[in-house]
Design an enzyme around this catalytic site. Structure first.
Site, PDB file in Angstrom:
ATOM      1  CB  SER A 127       3.362  -6.728 -32.627  1.00  0.00           C
ATOM      2  OG  SER A 127       2.965  -7.590 -33.672  1.00  0.00           O
ATOM      3  CE  LYS A 164       6.236  -9.531 -34.031  1.00  0.00           C
ATOM      4  NZ  LYS A 164       4.882 -10.111 -34.057  1.00  0.00           N
TER       5      LYS A 164
END
Length: 203
Positions: A127, A164
């Site tokens: 990701s 993230k």
């Protein structure tokens, strides 16, 4: 990269060796040294390097180009620190609780800006690949509970730690992947466990 004219040539050369090697990760060529300290003769530079070697400040392998080792930097690299590798992260438990630590990882101290409250998380998934963070990497995290927009953080979402990019906007928190195939995670609140300060990858 030019050294100021405030010391004798040998000191200038030694300072340039350290500055260049720290910046580039490898030592300069003799011609680069000539240019930095305003010497025209490569033989003069070789003479200074020989004297620095006699003083024990550098080591040279005459059989290899650019094979110059600065003793001071080599000693720094040999100083190792232990950074805990954190496995499962549980809400309500300190990130560095003994139960969370899977192993310890040794790293040269000069690879990190400090060793205060650092821990490592193993990266799982793709990701964050567009930020250069790959599956299997070791993410070096500085323990912090706050973040600013744009920071790459470790956040705790439903008892799962995720890496993230952090954004706080319109009363919500957006945890943005760095992969166009993934959607952002939008939450009202989350626990920030730390901020990314480095990546270690074995080849």
């Amino acid at each position: 990269m030019i050294i100021k004219e405030n010391s004798d040539k040998q000191t200038q050369i030694y300072n340039f060796l350290i500055e260049f090697t720290k910046s580039k990760g490898y030592p300069p060529s003799v011609r680069e040294i000539c240019q930095a300290v305003s010497l025209k003769s490569t033989s003069t530079v070789h003479g200074h390097l020989k004297r620095l070697e006699k003083k024990g400040l550098i080591y040279r392998d005459p059989t290899k180009p650019r094979a110059l080792e600065i003793v001071e930097l080599s000693n720094e690299e040999k100083e190792l620190i232990d950074i805990p590798i954190v496995g499962k992260v549980t809400a309500g438990m300190p990130i560095l609780a003994t139960e969370n630590i899977e192993d310890m990882f040794q790293m040269p101290i000069n690879y990190v800006k400090h060793n205060n409250d650092l821990f490592i998380l193993k990266v799982t998934g793709d990701s964050m690949i567009e930020a250069g963070i790959l599956d299997g990497d070791l993410a070096i995290i500085e323990q912090k509970n706050v973040a600013t927009n744009g920071d790459i953080v470790v956040a705790l979402i439903e008892n799962e730690a995720t890496i993230k990019r952090f954004f706080k906007e319109n009363g919500f928190i957006r945890l943005q992947p760095e992969n166009k195939n993934y959607e952002p995670i939008i939450v009202e609140d989350c626990s920030i466990l730390g901020k990314l300060v480095g990546i270690y990858r074995a080849y």
